[in-house]
Design an enzyme around this catalytic site. Sequence first.
Site, PDB file in Angstrom:
ATOM      1  N   ARG A 112     -10.006 -16.200   1.144  1.00  0.00           N
ATOM      2  CA  ARG A 112      -8.767 -15.817   0.473  1.00  0.00           C
ATOM      3  C   ARG A 112      -8.505 -16.767  -0.691  1.00  0.00           C
ATOM      4  O   ARG A 112      -8.630 -17.991  -0.551  1.00  0.00           O
ATOM      5  CB  ARG A 112      -7.596 -15.847   1.458  1.00  0.00           C
TER       6      ARG A 112
ATOM      7  N   SER B  46     -10.804  -0.207   5.525  1.00  0.00           N
ATOM      8  CA  SER B  46     -10.134  -1.272   4.776  1.00  0.00           C
ATOM      9  C   SER B  46     -10.548  -1.212   3.319  1.00  0.00           C
ATOM     10  O   SER B  46     -11.505  -0.531   2.948  1.00  0.00           O
ATOM     11  CB  SER B  46     -10.507  -2.642   5.352  1.00  0.00           C
ATOM     12  N   CYS B  47      -9.838  -1.962   2.484  1.00  0.00           N
ATOM     13  CA  CYS B  47     -10.175  -2.001   1.058  1.00  0.00           C
ATOM     14  C   CYS B  47     -11.579  -2.569   0.866  1.00  0.00           C
ATOM     15  O   CYS B  47     -12.343  -2.087   0.017  1.00  0.00           O
ATOM     16  CB  CYS B  47      -9.150  -2.822   0.288  1.00  0.00           C
ATOM     17  N   THR B  48     -11.938  -3.560   1.673  1.00  0.00           N
ATOM     18  CA  THR B  48     -13.252  -4.187   1.523  1.00  0.00           C
ATOM     19  C   THR B  48     -14.368  -3.267   2.000  1.00  0.00           C
ATOM     20  O   THR B  48     -15.438  -3.187   1.376  1.00  0.00           O
ATOM     21  CB  THR B  48     -13.288  -5.530   2.283  1.00  0.00           C
TER      22      THR B  48
ATOM     23  N   ASN C  37      -8.213  -4.299  -4.728  1.00  0.00           N
ATOM     24  CA  ASN C  37      -8.010  -4.054  -3.301  1.00  0.00           C
ATOM     25  C   ASN C  37      -6.716  -3.300  -2.993  1.00  0.00           C
ATOM     26  O   ASN C  37      -6.525  -2.810  -1.885  1.00  0.00           O
ATOM     27  CB  ASN C  37      -8.046  -5.370  -2.522  1.00  0.00           C
TER      28      ASN C  37
ATOM     29  N   ASP D 119      11.168   3.823   5.840  1.00  0.00           N
ATOM     30  CA  ASP D 119      11.124   2.370   5.998  1.00  0.00           C
ATOM     31  C   ASP D 119      12.484   1.887   6.485  1.00  0.00           C
ATOM     32  O   ASP D 119      13.459   1.921   5.745  1.00  0.00           O
ATOM     33  CB  ASP D 119      10.762   1.673   4.684  1.00  0.00           C
TER      34      ASP D 119
ATOM     35  N   HIS E  79     -11.483 -12.769  -1.746  1.00  0.00           N
ATOM     36  CA  HIS E  79     -10.373 -11.817  -1.646  1.00  0.00           C
ATOM     37  C   HIS E  79      -9.055 -12.383  -2.147  1.00  0.00           C
ATOM     38  O   HIS E  79      -8.702 -13.532  -1.873  1.00  0.00           O
ATOM     39  CB  HIS E  79     -10.227 -11.394  -0.180  1.00  0.00           C
TER      40      HIS E  79
ATOM     41  N   ILE F 246       0.823  -1.204   0.000  1.00  0.00           N
ATOM     42  CA  ILE F 246       0.000   0.000   0.000  1.00  0.00           C
ATOM     43  C   ILE F 246       0.862   1.261   0.000  1.00  0.00           C
ATOM     44  O   ILE F 246       0.572   2.222  -0.709  1.00  0.00           O
ATOM     45  CB  ILE F 246      -0.982  -0.002   1.188  1.00  0.00           C
TER      46      ILE F 246
END
Length: 371
Positions: free
Chosen positions: A269, A184-186, A351, A61, A212, A39
């Site tokens: 999944r 969330s994406c969902t 997603n 990071d 998913h 993401i």
Amino acid sequence: KDYFLRNQLNYTLPHTLHSHGKQSIKMTVKLGINGFGRIGRLVCRAALEHPGDVMPVAVNDPFLSLDYAAYMFQYDSVHGKYPGVVTADAATNSLIVDDGKGGKAAIKFFSEKNPSDIPWGTVGATYVCESTGVFTTTDKAKAHLGGGAKKVIISAPSADAPMYVVGVNHKNYDGSADVVSNASCTTNCLAPLAKVIHDKYGIVEGLMTTVHASTATQLVVDGPAKGGKDWRGGRAAIANLIPSSTGAAKAVGKVIPELNGKLTGMAVRCPTPDVSMVDLTVKLATGCTGAELLATLKAAAEGEMNGILGYTDHAVVSQDFVHDNRSSIVDGSACIALNDTFHKVISWYDNEWGYSNRLVDLAVHMSTVDK
């Protein structure tokens, strides 16, 4: 106009964002990104596509070298090679992104483990995308403010941060919260569907299953599940359909309070790398035919939800929606009804890419309110 083909058109901010009175104020949001995973990298890529609205100015990071970060941004197994050139500038410790069209961005690279130590203020990053998956509560995400950030958007559901879904409740943002969640994406796929259906017909109750794509939390071959609790989650992602829990349906009740307690769901999944599908079965308060329900959803996709909700009656499959920037694309030919009050709605979503674009949209919207 073919709304299925919208992902091939030049993307602009969704219609629903332009309706905010302050949208005319022109400013470029300076965005920092903490966590350069799936993401984080795609939020950066989405932001670079809208230089007049938002610009990524820093990435943090601690688990990547500068060279490795440049490589991972340049190459993507799902969304393809970045169309420009990405180089690592060791002298300035920055990612230099040349879009190949005359635009160039220098993105400072930090390697701090503690969010409060990331010097966001030195590069003017006022908004931070928190995409590590670790700092998902208000208290933890607030640590970014210590480095000079003004607002934090968590790229995951949060136990206590206000949750916003662009196109559904983003206008409720009033600037008072320093930390928010992009859900969330969902939830971003389901909530626009639920809103359109509930506003017109009323949802009595519903069940959702998201079919998913695999994600980074899963294992390639059988092994100990991450965290040790979800034993099925430790089974090989490339070989199985794996039932899993999800809070995405219940979270709709947080962004649409009238639906609180009326929706729940689960996930399955699948061994695919990207694109998922929501299967929403609802009981309606006011009955309608299947054709009437589809007409309502299509009208919303062409009108007030344009850019968020889509509609197609083509014979599509999941791969047709890779890199589609919309949150939810209704598959009209796959929807069915048992009777006038019992309907199943099928909707696709990338997603990764759709969600990343919504996070960028949310940052832009917040900036118009915070201004």
